[in-house]
Design a protein around this motif. Structure first.
Motif, PDB file in Angstrom:
ATOM      1  N   SER A  93      38.265  46.447  46.282  1.00 32.34           N
ATOM      2  CA  SER A  93      37.663  47.195  47.384  1.00 32.34           C
ATOM      3  C   SER A  93      37.809  48.667  47.106  1.00 32.34           C
ATOM      4  O   SER A  93      38.895  49.155  46.808  1.00 32.34           O
ATOM      5  CB  SER A  93      38.341  46.861  48.711  1.00 32.34           C
ATOM      6  OG  SER A  93      37.831  47.728  49.706  1.00 32.34           O
ATOM      7  N   MET A 148      37.119  42.106  52.353  1.00 30.30           N
ATOM      8  CA  MET A 148      38.041  41.923  51.223  1.00 30.30           C
ATOM      9  C   MET A 148      39.501  41.913  51.648  1.00 30.30           C
ATOM     10  O   MET A 148      40.390  41.666  50.838  1.00 30.30           O
ATOM     11  CB  MET A 148      37.845  43.070  50.210  1.00 30.30           C
ATOM     12  CG  MET A 148      36.620  42.918  49.377  1.00 30.30           C
ATOM     13  SD  MET A 148      36.861  41.564  48.216  1.00 30.30           S
ATOM     14  CE  MET A 148      35.196  41.162  47.797  1.00 30.30           C
ATOM     15  N   TYR A 193      34.624  57.394  45.522  1.00 25.59           N
ATOM     16  CA  TYR A 193      35.660  56.862  46.398  1.00 25.59           C
ATOM     17  C   TYR A 193      36.984  57.556  46.140  1.00 25.59           C
ATOM     18  O   TYR A 193      37.206  58.128  45.069  1.00 25.59           O
ATOM     19  CB  TYR A 193      35.815  55.357  46.166  1.00 25.59           C
ATOM     20  CG  TYR A 193      34.561  54.592  46.501  1.00 25.59           C
ATOM     21  CD1 TYR A 193      34.197  54.395  47.842  1.00 25.59           C
ATOM     22  CD2 TYR A 193      33.745  54.066  45.503  1.00 25.59           C
ATOM     23  CE1 TYR A 193      33.045  53.701  48.159  1.00 25.59           C
ATOM     24  CE2 TYR A 193      32.597  53.376  45.812  1.00 25.59           C
ATOM     25  CZ  TYR A 193      32.245  53.191  47.137  1.00 25.59           C
ATOM     26  OH  TYR A 193      31.117  52.510  47.457  1.00 25.59           O
ATOM     27  N   LEU A 207      35.127  50.445  55.778  1.00 26.87           N
ATOM     28  CA  LEU A 207      34.688  51.396  54.758  1.00 26.87           C
ATOM     29  C   LEU A 207      33.542  52.298  55.221  1.00 26.87           C
ATOM     30  O   LEU A 207      33.597  53.525  55.091  1.00 26.87           O
ATOM     31  CB  LEU A 207      34.282  50.616  53.504  1.00 26.87           C
ATOM     32  CG  LEU A 207      33.973  51.424  52.268  1.00 26.87           C
ATOM     33  CD1 LEU A 207      35.236  52.058  51.729  1.00 26.87           C
ATOM     34  CD2 LEU A 207      33.342  50.550  51.201  1.00 26.87           C
ATOM     35  N   LYS A 215      35.102  45.135  38.855  1.00 25.07           N
ATOM     36  CA  LYS A 215      34.927  43.757  39.324  1.00 25.07           C
ATOM     37  C   LYS A 215      34.681  42.792  38.178  1.00 25.07           C
ATOM     38  O   LYS A 215      35.085  41.631  38.214  1.00 25.07           O
ATOM     39  CB  LYS A 215      33.713  43.681  40.270  1.00 25.07           C
ATOM     40  CG  LYS A 215      34.087  43.673  41.736  1.00 25.07           C
ATOM     41  CD  LYS A 215      32.861  43.512  42.610  1.00 25.07           C
ATOM     42  CE  LYS A 215      33.141  44.077  43.977  1.00 25.07           C
ATOM     43  NZ  LYS A 215      31.905  44.349  44.745  1.00 25.07           N
ATOM     44  N   ILE A 224      38.425  50.556  53.942  1.00 21.69           N
ATOM     45  CA  ILE A 224      38.250  49.567  52.873  1.00 21.69           C
ATOM     46  C   ILE A 224      37.223  48.535  53.321  1.00 21.69           C
ATOM     47  O   ILE A 224      36.840  48.503  54.488  1.00 21.69           O
ATOM     48  CB  ILE A 224      39.574  48.857  52.511  1.00 21.69           C
ATOM     49  CG1 ILE A 224      40.191  48.224  53.751  1.00 21.69           C
ATOM     50  CG2 ILE A 224      40.546  49.803  51.847  1.00 21.69           C
ATOM     51  CD1 ILE A 224      41.284  47.265  53.409  1.00 21.69           C
ATOM     52  N   ASP A 225      36.825  47.722  52.410  1.00 22.54           N
ATOM     53  CA  ASP A 225      35.830  46.692  52.693  1.00 22.54           C
ATOM     54  C   ASP A 225      36.480  45.618  53.585  1.00 22.54           C
ATOM     55  O   ASP A 225      37.387  44.918  53.147  1.00 22.54           O
ATOM     56  CB  ASP A 225      35.396  46.083  51.350  1.00 22.54           C
ATOM     57  CG  ASP A 225      34.287  45.070  51.523  1.00 22.54           C
ATOM     58  OD1 ASP A 225      33.978  44.721  52.676  1.00 22.54           O
ATOM     59  OD2 ASP A 225      33.745  44.646  50.480  1.00 22.54           O
ATOM     60  N   ALA A 243      40.589  52.810  44.579  1.00 24.77           N
ATOM     61  CA  ALA A 243      40.139  51.432  44.737  1.00 24.77           C
ATOM     62  C   ALA A 243      41.356  50.519  44.654  1.00 24.77           C
ATOM     63  O   ALA A 243      42.318  50.808  43.938  1.00 24.77           O
ATOM     64  CB  ALA A 243      39.141  51.067  43.648  1.00 24.77           C
TER      65      ALA A 243
END
Ligand code: ADP
Ligand code: MG
Lengths: 452, 232
Positions: free
Chosen positions: A100, A127, A268, A222, A91, A123-124, A271
């Motif tokens: 994400s 986002m 994860y 997520l 980020k 996923i988020d 991403a």
């Protein structure tokens, strides 16, 4: 002199020698057209490649995977895992606008009579929009969603009725993605101990089909997918907020493909990274690789094509430049001839009060006007040639590549090229006029008085 | 103080090995408002005198003083400014620009003086009217007779209301009737507006319109006469 007067005088002086002026302008027209058409071929090549790639995925998206190495292997210290810290690190990279993390699970899904394997990615939800997901029907995920999911446009074609006689391998499926919308999709997950858990998912949206990358994937929030993953990885304990339907028994045709069983739940699966613009994607993707991640972006493969295009443009643009150089010599020649003819006139103007600057700007205005007119006509001609190239040659190549009716854009003239070409041809005119203009200002005004 | 003064002006030309003395010690004072004619045979140095007096050529020796300023010491751009504002020129061969209309030719000194188009056209039209050519303003030089072209040239020399007008054999290409008419209107105009006119000619009939007639032989002023022929 005022610029209006200059222009009108320059225009009339040029028009006095129509034939010669037209020939000189023609030289500039050919030069400009040569440069513009040549450059448009390289631009067209890169652009059509870009468009083709964008069908597969957005050019400002990067997919990041962790890099593994087994203990004891060289490079172990470089292994990068996708932990929360890693996400924060990504980020912070300049040019990254959204990140994400994603968890991936897959299992058998059921929709009415239809069954099939699907891949579910968490996923988020917040986002989604930033990551360039677009809903063709329904909506994208929002922060409150739990068992709501959004399906890719092709997901429906992964589900079929086992009793259907249709041979699915010969007849490409043409399922309507709307068949899924607002329906319940039940997903059966199985862990290593062969325990099953069945989730009931509500399809709230269908993704638009402009990205093939996500077409076969179902996206969920997520946090929920993380819990599903925990179940698959650890054989987990049931948590109360997951609806479980233990009584429903679904026949499992093959064991779930949990490829990375060894993976820890706090890591994860991958991403998704979105960059500020296409130009940055490649460098950020490289940056991620330098930091030890596995990063892949569509933009990476554009590089090779752009190299080819650049070389092509250098060669073709060079040919165009030579043509324009010849045109520039033509302008100089015309202006010198014109000054020779107008020696007396120039002398008279000097006697009645024209300054050096007046005389110089007068001739530079004439030569620039030749350049501008040639440039503008050249642009028009370039558009015509570009159109013909695209309709005939582009269609022929396109038909060969993608079947009848596919038109490959071989030549593209972007607005900046138009602007550049006109400015360039004007500059050529101006530069070509410098030598003649300097000759003109050195003429002796008494020529007007003598030999009369 | 005279408007224009030549002090012991010498002008020599080198042609190959030979040196030609075009002006051989000329002294001349031109008062403001005077009409002076310089009369001499061909090759006597009249054109050279005019060019040197207007600052178009540098004298080999001597000084040219215009309104107290030594003209031959100025830079080219300074002389241009003088010509643009304060001097008018009339030539034997009219010297109009063929691409421009009569009115545009007349307006040319104003064009180089950055006078806006409206004002320029107004003043050019007025000058043309003064020379009796109001109905020829849109004609090109080639569409006019010699006399008409020279009238346009006179209008051009007068349009910016210069202090001094230099005229070189302005009737050299015209028949005697036209010469007479043109000289009458030129004389009337400069008298009316109090302008100074320095005219060189080999034609006695032209010279007699001037207030003073100066005789030139082999680059030297030899004698002077009163003129002042009055046609009315
Ligand atoms: N640029 C020049 N180079 C050489 N000789 C010149 C030049 N201009 C004038 N002369 C000579 O100077 C003399 C005077 O010429 P000019 O002033 O033109 O006489 P006019 O106008 O009285 O006929 C002539 O002998 C002429 O040949
Ligand atoms: Mg002469």
């Amino acid at each position: 002199m005022k610029s209006y007067d200059l222009l009108s005088l320059a225009y009339r002086n040029l028009w006095r020698r129509k034939g010669r002026t037209i020939l000189t302008v023609l030289g500039v027209v050919i030069g400009t057209t040569a440069i513009v058409v040549m450059l448009s071929l390289g631009i067209g090549l890169v652009d059509s490649q870009k468009k083709q790639m964008e069908q597969w995925g957005s050019l400002n998206m990067i997919r990041v995977h962790q890099s593994y190495s087994f203990p004891g292997e060289p490079g172990e210290e470089q292994q990068r895992l996708l932990t929360d810290e890693a996400i924060e690190e990504i980020k912070a990279i300049e040019g990254v606008v959204a990140v994400s993390p994603a968890y991936e699970v897959s299992g058998e899904a059921k929709l009415g009579k239809k069954v099939g394997y699907i891949q579910l990615v968490g996923i988020d939800p917040a986002m989604m929009e930033m990551l360039e997901f677009k809903a063709a029907h329904g909506r994208l995920l929002t922060a409150g969603d739990k068992f709501n999911v959004v399906a890719g446009s092709w997901v429906i074609n992964n589900l079929w009725d086992p009793n259907d006689t249709l041979d699915r391998w010969e007849e490409p499926p043409q399922g309507d993605p709307l068949e899924l919308l607002n329906k319940r999709l039940s997903l059966t997950l199985m862990n290593a101990r062969q325990q099953k858990r069945i989730y009931s998912l509500n399809v709230v949206g269908i993704l638009s089909d402009d990205s093939m990358e996500n077409a076969n994937t179902v996206f969920g929030p997520l946090a929920e997918i993380k819990k599903m993953r925990a179940f698959v990885e650890q054989g987990g304990q049931s948590s109360p907020d997951i609806p479980v339907f233990p009584g429903v028994d679904v026949e499992v045709k093959e064991p779930p493909r949990s490829r990375q069983r060894q993976q820890q739940v706090d890591q994860y699966s991958f991403a998704l990274v979105r960059t500020a613009d296409v130009a940055l994607t490649r460098s950020i993707s490289q940056e991620l690789r330098d930091r030890g991640f596995n990063a892949y972006s569509m933009a990476d493969s554009l590089e090779g094509i752009e190299d080819v295009a650049r070389q092509m443009q250098a060669v073709l643009g060079g040919i165009g430049a030579i043509t324009l150089l010849v045109a520039a010599i033509g302008i100089t020649n015309t202006m010198v001839m014109s000054i020779y003819e107008r020696t007396r006139e120039i002398a008279i103007m000097k006697v009645v009060g024209a300054s050096f600057a007046d005389i110089r700007t007068m001739f530079l205005a004439e030569s620039s006007l030749i350049g501008i007119i040639g440039g503008i006509i050249g642009i028009g001609l370039s558009y015509l040639i570009s159109y013909l190239l695209n309709t005939y040659i582009g269609a022929a190549i396109g038909a060969g590549m993608g079947g009848e009716g596919t038109v490959l854009q071989v030549s593209l003239i972007p607005p900046w090229l138009v602007f550049f070409a006109v400015a360039f041809s004007m500059a050529i005119g101006l530069i070509s006029g410098l030598y003649p203009a300097n000759r003109a200002i050195r003429l002796d005004p008494i020529t007007a008085m003598r030999h009369g | 103080m005279p408007l224009l003064e030549l002090r012991n002006v010498v002008k020599k030309y080198r042609v190959g090995r030979e040196v030609i003395t075009a002006l051989n010690g000329v002294d001349l004072a031109v008062e403001a408002g005077e009409f002076i004619a310089i009369l001499g045979t061909s090759g006597s140095g009249k054109t050279t005198l005019l060019n040197v007096a207007a600052g178009l050529e540098k004298p080999t020796r001597g000084e040219v003083i215009f309104r107290g300023v030594v003209l031959n010491k100025l830079k080219e751009w300074q002389k241009v400014a003088f010509r643009r504002k304060q001097m008018g020129f009339i030539f034997q061969s009219y010297n109009l620009i063929p691409a421009l209309t009569a009115q545009e030719n007349v307006a040319m000194p104003l064009l180089f003086d950055n006078v806006p188009p409206r004002e320029r056209n107004r003043r050019a039209a007025k000058a043309l009217k003064h020379m009796g050519l109001q109905d020829r303003s849109k004609h090109k030089p080639t569409e006019m007779s010699g006399g008409q072209q020279q009238r346009v040239a006179i209008a051009r020399a007068l349009v910016h209301q210069p202090r001094i007008i230099f005229a070189d054999e302005l009737t050299g290409n015209l028949d005697s009737q036209t010469t007479y008419e043109i000289m009458c209107s030129l004389q009337a105009t400069v008298r009316e507006q109090g302008q100074t006119l320095l005219l060189v000619t080999h034609d006695r009939d032209v010279a007699r319109f001037a207030d003073r007639i100066i005789f030139m032989v082999d680059g030297k002023i030899v004698s002077e006469e009163r003129g002042g022929f009055n046609h009315v």
